[in-house]
Design an enzyme around this catalytic site. Structure first.
Site, short mmCIF file in Angstrom:
data_model
loop_
_atom_site.label_atom_id
_atom_site.label_comp_id
_atom_site.label_asym_id
_atom_site.label_seq_id
_atom_site.Cartn_x
_atom_site.Cartn_y
_atom_site.Cartn_z
N ARG A 115 0.87 -1.19 0.00
CA ARG A 115 0.00 0.00 0.00
C ARG A 115 0.90 1.23 0.00
NH1 ARG A 115 -1.83 -0.06 6.41
NH2 ARG A 115 0.24 -0.47 7.19
N CYS A 119 2.05 7.39 -6.94
CA CYS A 119 2.67 8.65 -7.37
C CYS A 119 1.64 9.76 -7.14
CB CYS A 119 3.03 8.55 -8.84
SG CYS A 119 3.43 10.16 -9.55
N ASN A 153 -4.64 7.18 4.00
CA ASN A 153 -4.06 6.58 5.20
C ASN A 153 -2.59 6.93 5.30
OD1 ASN A 153 -4.62 4.52 7.42
ND2 ASN A 153 -2.71 3.76 6.56
N GLU A 154 -2.22 7.58 6.38
CA GLU A 154 -0.82 7.83 6.70
C GLU A 154 -0.02 8.26 5.47
OE1 GLU A 154 0.54 4.34 8.79
OE2 GLU A 154 -0.33 5.06 10.67
N CYS A 159 8.01 10.07 -4.69
CA CYS A 159 8.10 9.35 -5.96
C CYS A 159 9.04 10.13 -6.85
CB CYS A 159 6.71 9.26 -6.57
SG CYS A 159 6.72 8.64 -8.25
N CYS A 161 9.53 9.62 -10.24
CA CYS A 161 9.27 9.33 -11.65
C CYS A 161 9.45 10.59 -12.51
CB CYS A 161 7.86 8.77 -11.82
SG CYS A 161 6.58 10.01 -11.64
N CYS A 164 7.01 13.37 -11.72
CA CYS A 164 7.35 14.12 -10.50
C CYS A 164 8.56 15.02 -10.76
CB CYS A 164 7.64 13.16 -9.34
SG CYS A 164 6.12 12.43 -8.66
N GLU A 312 -5.68 5.79 15.75
CA GLU A 312 -5.33 4.37 15.88
C GLU A 312 -4.46 4.19 17.11
OE1 GLU A 312 -3.33 2.59 12.56
OE2 GLU A 312 -4.62 3.58 11.09
N GLU A 360 -1.34 -8.69 9.06
CA GLU A 360 -1.82 -8.07 10.30
C GLU A 360 -2.80 -8.98 11.05
OE1 GLU A 360 -3.07 -4.10 9.07
OE2 GLU A 360 -1.03 -3.40 9.44
N LYS A 361 -2.79 -10.27 10.69
CA LYS A 361 -3.79 -11.16 11.31
C LYS A 361 -3.52 -11.42 12.79
CE LYS A 361 -1.71 -15.43 9.47
NZ LYS A 361 -0.66 -14.74 8.68
C1 GAL Z 1 -0.89 1.84 10.97
C2 GAL Z 1 -1.78 1.74 9.73
C3 GAL Z 1 -2.84 0.68 9.91
C4 GAL Z 1 -2.24 -0.59 10.43
C5 GAL Z 1 -1.51 -0.29 11.71
C6 GAL Z 1 -0.89 -1.51 12.35
O1 GAL Z 1 0.29 2.49 10.70
O2 GAL Z 1 -2.42 2.97 9.47
O3 GAL Z 1 -3.47 0.46 8.67
O4 GAL Z 1 -1.37 -1.13 9.48
O5 GAL Z 1 -0.49 0.63 11.45
O6 GAL Z 1 -0.29 -1.19 13.57
#
Ligand code: GAL
Length: 688
Positions: A115, A119, A153-154, A159, A161, A164, A312, A360-361
């Site tokens: 993920r 770019c 997300n974050e 990039c 390329c 850019c 988070e 991440e399971k």
């Molecule tokens: C964050 C991310 C989440 C998840 C989490 C795991 O950095 O935004 O999607 O991956 O870490 O700790």
């Protein structure tokens, strides 16, 4: 202050929820809703990595599953923080438009996968992001469950390329106007780097250009500007089709280095961040808590004190850390309360439920693979849910700070790329942290601002290693001091301008008049080499004795300042190590050495005493206890959070009553290890 979203007042509690991973298990959604209510959850972040489920083929949207989530949430009184899915793209997009994938600094295009690999310039990516964001905003903008947009997300990374590089050249043309001006700013005659055509200009690379500090810094400025431009393009359809719904994106403290988050957050309504502290690590929870507090303070400062969200946090362990240590009983509540104490109006988790597969399971989740609610983690989360619900009135209150520390990305870039400092000792944030500790331990609220911020709210400003001084910064600091402010400068300040060109004057360059001294040289010590400074007898701070110095000390000549401490040792012995200089109604301290932490603690305590800065408690909090206050109109809240391994007792401050946590017995507040209390009182007319 208004709540984060009028539709969902109070303190939020929830987390990342990925129903797209469970489409073949409808019973899971039903069970989740029941468990969410039992855990006291109110808001869930949905759809963060759901692009492939939302748009399985270009232009063909599948909203059925998300409609069902909205329906179910609305039936159950739960709210949604809906994500735009640009953090991870579907395969079809990269197959059709390979240019959406990033090119690394070594000019290698990445394969599809993972993920955060896009770019920010590629028109195809922007078009498809605009299309999916528009579709989401049109479909869900009016739904009662929607309370917040979680953009991407974050954001992180860069990039390299061709697209850019072209955009970078356009950015530079606008900044410099001519190639001559660029050559001047980057000092290109050095090693024959003179540019003769714009097409020759490109980003630094491990296999190409390196060592032009101006290029390094301008590339980071460009990456920030380009990411902000991308963010604006993401937000535009949301504002157009869902007016009134606030927008955030989840940040990561001061990471990543390439994005100036002070600048990026000006685009947002709400700041939010993802915190994964390594609790129970060998350095001890009080030290981890102090670092975490600094990052909360930074996040709160991004939107100038407006309540933020802890977007988070792990309800259990974090399996990507070197050691996936489980939280000890009590830590869930204590860490959640620390976020609130620092100005957060919500505590959210990653993740609600463990997925069955993927890396991440095994990452901590409120609900494990077995879907049970009789686990320690679930119980702790549910207990925090009850606590947050009981503290609803705290939402919207402020953390008024009269101290600010300058934590500035552009200065960080310059220090990071500076050959002279020790490589193990040149991280800007380590110095910010060292000064923050002195205030944190006293229970003094501290903002962390960039060098361009308005200084009007503050009485004390600390600028550790203000190496780069951009136009206007010295003038603003001087005006602050002349009005009566107290400024603390340190070694390695006022060396370079905004292009990383050294001032043709002795350091601290434009700050020299304020500091009342001139710097001759910075001496860098070997690891383990002993050095110290000694306080001058009868100095105005009232500090005494000899204190250890690590890594750095400067050769300084007083030019009107008063010497408060001197270096020890045969070579620099007797020369100024700490000085103070008056200017207008205020004063500037200059610390020409990197002293031990205990010195900074004592120094900041003397400054705070002298200025009668407001503290959370009348005295100092017991060792390991975090003491923080929030204020709203006629009410004040006091948070006392014990991160130490042993119980702590303190007299209950007069006028306060316990709102949550252990009751005070006979006027004594007893905090067990990892225990915390929240108190309330009617606020005095003016904060003490
Ligand atoms: C964050 C991310 C989440 C998840 C989490 C795991 O950095 O935004 O999607 O991956 O870490 O700790």
């Amino acid at each position: 202050m208004s709540p984060i979203a009028a539709r969902r007042p109070g303190l939020w509690h929830g987390g990342d929820y990925n129903p797209e991973q469970w489409q073949e298990h409808p019973e899971v959604l039903e069970r989740d809703l029941e468990l969410m209510k039992r855990a006291g959850c109110t808001v869930m972040s949905v759809g963060i990595f759901a692009w492939a489920a939302l748009e399985p083929e270009e232009g063909r949207f599948e909203f059925g599953w998300l409609d069902r989530v909205f329906d179910a949430f609305e039936r159950n009184g739960l709210s949604i923080d809906l994500a735009t899915p640009s953090g991870a793209r579907p395969r079809w997009l990269a197959e059709r438009h390979p240019e959406v994938l990033r090119v690394d600094a070594d000019r290698r295009r990445r394969l599809f996968g993972t993920r955060h690999n896009h770019c920010p310039t590629a028109p195809a990516y922007r078009e498809r992001v605009a299309a999916v964001n528009t579709a989401l905003a049109q479909r869900y903008g009016g739904r009662p469950a929607l309370v917040l947009w979680h953009v991407s997300n974050e954001y992180n990374g860069d990039c390299h390329c061709d697209l850019c590089q072209e955009a970078f050249r356009a950015f530079l043309r606008a900044r410099y106007g001519s190639l001559e001006a660029l050559n001047r700013a980057w000092w290109t005659p050095f090693w024959s780097r003179t540019y003769t055509r714009w097409e020759q200009v490109e980003s630094s690379s491990p296999i190409g250009e390196g060592g032009l500090n101006g290029l390094y810094i301008d590339w980071k400025r460009f990456v920030t500007a380009q990411t902000i431009d991308f963010l604006r393009a993401e937000i535009a359809p949301l504002r157009r089709h869902a007016p009134g719904i606030p927008v955030t994106t989840n940040l990561m403290g001061y990471h990543p280095i390439e994005l100036d988050l002070h600048a990026l957050c000006r685009e947002l309504d709400i700041a939010s961040w993802d915190a994964y502290p390594a609790w129970h690590a060998p350095e001890g929870d009080p030290a981890t808590a102090q670092n975490l507090a600094m990052l909360h303070d930074l996040t709160r400062s991004f939107r100038r004190g407006r309540p933020f969200l802890l977007m988070e946090s792990s309800p259990g362990s974090s399996n990507w850390q070197c050691v996936a240590r489980r939280k000890r009983p009590g830590m869930q509540r204590l860490a959640g309360l620390m976020a609130v104490a620092s100005g957060a109006d919500g505590v959210m988790y990653f993740q609600w439920r463990k997925g069955r597969g993927g890396c991440e399971k095994h990452l901590g989740a409120v609900v494990g693979h077995d879907g049970r609610d009789d686990t320690a983690t679930f119980r702790e989360v549910a207990a925090l849910g009850r606590t947050l619900s009981g503290l609803a009135e705290v939402a919207g209150s402020q953390v008024p700070a009269e101290v600010a520390i300058i934590g500035d990305w552009q200065n960080w870039w310059a220090l990071h790329d500076c050959n002279h400092l020790r490589r193990d000792k040149r991280d800007h944030w380590d110095f910010v942290r060292a000064h923050h500790r002195g205030f944190y331990r006293q229970g003094i609220a501290t903002d962390i601002i960039d060098a361009e911020a308005d200084l009007a709210p503050y009485r004390l400003v600390v600028a550790p290693l203000l190496y780069m001084v951009r136009p206007g910064v010295a003038e603003r600091l001087a005006a602050f001091v002349e009005r009566g402010g107290t400024l603390v400068l340190t070694f390695w300040s006022g060396q370079v301008d905004e292009s990383d060109l050294c001032f043709l004057d002795s350091a601290p360059g434009p700050l020299r008049r304020l500091a009342g001294l001139r710097v001759e040289e910075l001496d860098v010590l070997y690891p383990g080499e002993k050095a110290s400074l000694s306080m001058a007898p009868g100095n105005a701070l009232g500090l005494e004795g000899t204190w250890a110095v690590d890594a750095y000390r400067e050769v300084v000549h007083a030019e009107g300042c008063t010497v408060l401490a001197t270096h020890d040792g045969p070579d620099l012995g007797g020369q100024p190590a700490l000085t103070v200089n008056s200017c207008g109604k205020g004063r500037t301290y200059y610390l020409a050495a990197n002293p031990e932490a205990a010195f900074l603690d004592a120094f900041h305590q003397r400054l705070a005493d002298g200025l009668a800065l407001p503290r959370a408690l009348d005295g100092l909090p017991p060792d390991g206890v975090c003491a923080r206050r929030r204020r709203a109109g006629d009410r004040e809240y006091l948070f006392l959070l014990n991160f130490a391994e042993a119980e702590r007792r303190m007299p209950l401050p007069a006028g306060w009553t316990v709102l949550d946590g252990p009751d005070a017995v006979a006027g004594v507040c007893v905090l067990p290890s990892l225990g915390g209390a929240v108190l309330r009182r009617a606020a005095p007319e003016k904060a003490p």
